[in-house]
Design an enzyme around this catalytic site. Structure first.
Site, mmCIF file in Angstrom:
data_model
loop_
_atom_site.group_PDB
_atom_site.id
_atom_site.type_symbol
_atom_site.label_atom_id
_atom_site.label_comp_id
_atom_site.label_asym_id
_atom_site.label_seq_id
_atom_site.Cartn_x
_atom_site.Cartn_y
_atom_site.Cartn_z
ATOM 1 N N MET A 25 0.861 -1.180 0.000
ATOM 2 C CA MET A 25 0.000 0.000 0.000
ATOM 3 C C MET A 25 0.892 1.222 0.000
ATOM 4 S SD MET A 25 -2.513 -0.971 3.090
ATOM 5 C CE MET A 25 -3.797 0.200 2.710
ATOM 6 N N CYS A 26 0.454 2.253 -0.722
ATOM 7 C CA CYS A 26 1.271 3.453 -0.757
ATOM 8 C C CYS A 26 0.363 4.651 -0.932
ATOM 9 C CB CYS A 26 2.279 3.369 -1.893
ATOM 10 S SG CYS A 26 3.308 4.822 -2.013
ATOM 11 N N LEU A 27 -0.243 5.094 0.117
ATOM 12 C CA LEU A 27 -1.080 6.283 -0.006
ATOM 13 C C LEU A 27 -1.143 7.033 1.322
ATOM 14 C CD1 LEU A 27 -4.857 5.412 -0.091
ATOM 15 C CD2 LEU A 27 -3.118 3.840 0.685
ATOM 16 N N ARG A 86 3.014 7.615 2.647
ATOM 17 C CA ARG A 86 4.003 8.183 1.722
ATOM 18 C C ARG A 86 4.915 9.126 2.483
ATOM 19 N NH1 ARG A 86 1.742 9.282 -3.767
ATOM 20 N NH2 ARG A 86 2.985 11.137 -3.504
#
Lengths: 507, 152
Positions: B88-90, B94
């Site tokens: 996941m990258c949000l 980040r």
């Protein structure tokens, strides 16, 4: 402003790119388009496809930044450090800043992260009963720091936070308070106070970078390791009427509009579309740009190893054109029509399949020529390396001096430049609607292409014949260059007047 | 490192003292830099009934860099990569949005919040995001199918 002008004239007087009409410092006005038009009238010698630009070194950028700060400082009566923060906050739009500040100074200061009592230096404090929310340290006598937002952390955490933002993420103007949800920007006095000198220097460097990034009239030269920035008045909104090619002092020619390598006469938006199309169709493109072709007569496989398109089959001695694969005889005469796509699709295009085949064929026609000039340009570049050798050999064999053999280098440069131009004329032509001016364009393109092929062929002569071909080569070089100017002038004038009709929207 | 460990221990204590329904944590070994997480699908969401295993990895320079969160259980979701990483990258995951004052619990709550309400505008799986926007019923069908298949 006078100090600014002085520094410019000092620094730029011996610079070939330095035009004296407007200095960096005067370009904040919103009506830059106006400036640009004025510039055109001042210099009638400038070609329609050329734009005014100046090249600045890192040092000059820094100085000009400083002079902006000093100017605002003297107008607003605020310390330089504060003006620098304000200017950055306003993305260096000096007039807007001054206007806003006159309307409500406190509000502007607050917005930019400069509270009321900012003139007192930021300092470290020891606070009783303090526990740092980041490292959970609650030792007594801990040095702490907070900006005006009063989010207080221990000095070590604050420092580490800033270091990681500056060093790891390359942030400078957008570093926020470490507290979640607080968007106060960390000012440079805070940075000065908290981080070691080496990190502080990096921070200053990054600020310098953002100055160029924030200013629409400045752009860093995209060449690797190049430290120059180019100043040009062309704005994104004008890019459908002009292709602003600029040339950096490092020798790199690029487009001020998009930062891509020089791509005249093709406007930026078409370049983007074209490259995307080529990428999407890469499988086909791979197939067509494969390095070998078959001789149209005896089907022997042939690899192209020079820029010239005049091929002679080793096996059957058949002479043909590498691009259109037609017999070469036609290329030296008025039968030359290698550059023109035959629109014979009309009658065949009744069903969808024929249509799509025709459109692919059309694309391949332009792509083929585009890729070929691209490839030839690369080979010509190799040729340039060999040119140096040729020049040395020629010097010793013909007794010519170094100066006298410079024509080879000049020819090689023109050749490369023209290939670059030709390459993009095909992307340009791909999106053109067919009408009368398109025919004129294709004629110009044809003349340039023919001339380029002839020059390229001259270049492949053995060294012992080169000396005798000097005059011919120089004439050809001048001629080729003129043909290029004609192509560019014609397309640029048409773009400026918005005469060209494209199959896609330019904006 | 010692600094990070102190903060992590503190956070662990806080979570243990105030557990949040649907989120359970278990550090893998003593140094506490890797945690096993279990999220239960929120009752009103399409992931209801599923139990999702996640891995939370804390970087050595935590909390100056964000934690890394990845789904170990396969999940049909626009914000979770559909590969063996489940990454996941949000949002606060980040590094440009992470603040050192953010807490691990906030990260876990965000992850659970995404089960209730996926964020198709910041998606890793663009085709799933597209389906979420244009063909919600098919999206829900697929997601439920995956819950049945992988998360029971």
């Amino acid at each position: 402003m006078s100090s600014d002008d002085e520094f410019m004239s000092d620094q730029m007087s011996d610079d070939a790119y330095g035009d004296d009409d407007d200095s960096l410092g005067e370009e904040f006005d919103e009506d830059d388009d106006q400036d640009f038009d004025d510039g055109k009238e001042d210099k009638p010698s400038r070609k329609a496809y050329e734009v005014d630009f100046k090249v600045f070194s890192d040092e000059q950028i820094r100085k000009s930044q400083q002079s902006q700060v000093e100017e605002v400082s003297s107008i607003l009566g605020l310390p330089g450090e504060q003006c620098a923060i304000l200017l950055r906050h306003f993305k260096w739009q000096k007039d807007r800043l001054i206007e806003k500040y006159m309307d409500g100074g406190e509000e502007v200061l607050e917005e930019a992260g400069l509270g009321q009592s900012y003139d007192t230096l930021p300092r470290l404090e020891k606070v009783r009963g303090f526990a740092c929310d980041i490292c959970c340290d609650d030792e007594r006598g801990l040095d702490t720091y907070a900006m005006k937002c009063n989010h207080r952390y221990c000095v070590n955490c604050f420092r580490q936070y800033l270091e990681s933002k500056i060093k790891d993420e390359g942030e400078a103007t957008r570093i926020q308070c470490p507290s979640e949800g607080c968007s106060r920007i960390v000012d440079s006095k805070t940075v000065d106070l908290l981080v070691p000198a080496e990190v502080d220097n990096r921070y200053k460097e990054l600020l310098n970078r953002t100055y160029v990034d924030d200013r629409p009239n400045l752009r860093w030269c995209p060449a690797p390791n190049c430290e120059y920035a180019v100043d040009c008045a062309v704005r994104p909104a004008q890019l459908h009427t002009i292709v602003p090619s600029v040339s950096c002092r490092c020798g790199h020619n690029f487009c001020f509009g998009c930062g891509f390598s020089e791509h005249q006469p093709c406007p930026c938006s078409l370049v983007k579309k074209w490259l995307k199309k080529c990428e999407d169709d890469s499988e086909t493109a791979n197939w067509i740009s494969a390095n070998t072709k078959e001789c149209p007569k005896c089907i022997s496989t042939i690899e192209k190893n020079g820029g010239c398109n005049h091929m002679t089959c080793r096996k059957c001695k058949h002479e043909f054109c590498w691009v259109c694969m037609g017999p070469w005889q036609e290329h030296g005469t008025s039968w030359y029509n290698c550059n023109r796509f035959e629109e014979k699709s009309g009658s065949e295009a009744r069903d969808q399949q024929a249509k799509s085949r025709a459109s692919l064929e059309r694309y391949l026609h332009y792509y083929n020529r585009y890729a070929n000039h691209d490839h030839s340009a690369k080979l010509d570049k190799d040729l340039y390396v060999k040119t140096e050798k040729k020049m040395t050999t020629l010097q010793s064999s013909s007794g010519m001096s170094w100066i006298e053999v410079q024509y080879l280098e000049a020819a090689s440069k023109v050749l490369q430049q023209c290939r670059q131009t030709l390459k993009w004329t095909y992307a340009f032509a791909f999106y053109l609607e067919r009408n009368n001016i398109t025919y004129i364009f294709e004629d110009n393109q044809k003349d340039l292409e023919m001339a380029v092929e002839q020059l390229s062929e001259l270049f492949e002569k053995p060294t012992d014949q080169l000396a005798n071909a000097k005059k011919e080569m120089m004439d050809k070089t001048a001629y080729v260059n003129n043909r290029r100017i004609i192509v560019l002038e014609y397309t640029a004038t048409g773009l400026a007047a918005e005469n060209w009709k494209f199959t896609v929207d330019l904006k | 490192m010692a600094q990070a460990a102190k903060r992590i221990t503190r956070e662990y204590g806080e979570i243990e003292a105030n557990p949040v329904a649907g989120i359970s944590i278990r550090p893998i070994d003593e140094d506490m830099f890797k945690w096993n997480i279990e999220l239960t699908g929120p009752k009103d969401s399409i992931y209801a009934g599923g139990t999702f295993k996640l891995l939370l990895t804390l970087p050595a320079n935590y909390p100056f860099k964000p934690p890394i969160l990845s789904f170990q259980t396969k999940i049909y979701h626009p914000n979770v990569s559909n590969d063996d990483k489940g990454s996941m990258c949000l949002g606060i995951l980040r590094s440009d949005q992470w603040k050192p004052s953010c807490k691990i619990m906030a990260v876990l709550e965000m992850a659970r919040g995404l089960l209730l309400e996926p964020n198709p505008d910041d998606a890793v799986e663009t085709t799933i995001a597209e389906q979420f926007k244009t063909d919600k019923s098919q999206f829900e069908k697929n997601a439920k199918q995956w819950v049945k298949q992988y998360a029971k």
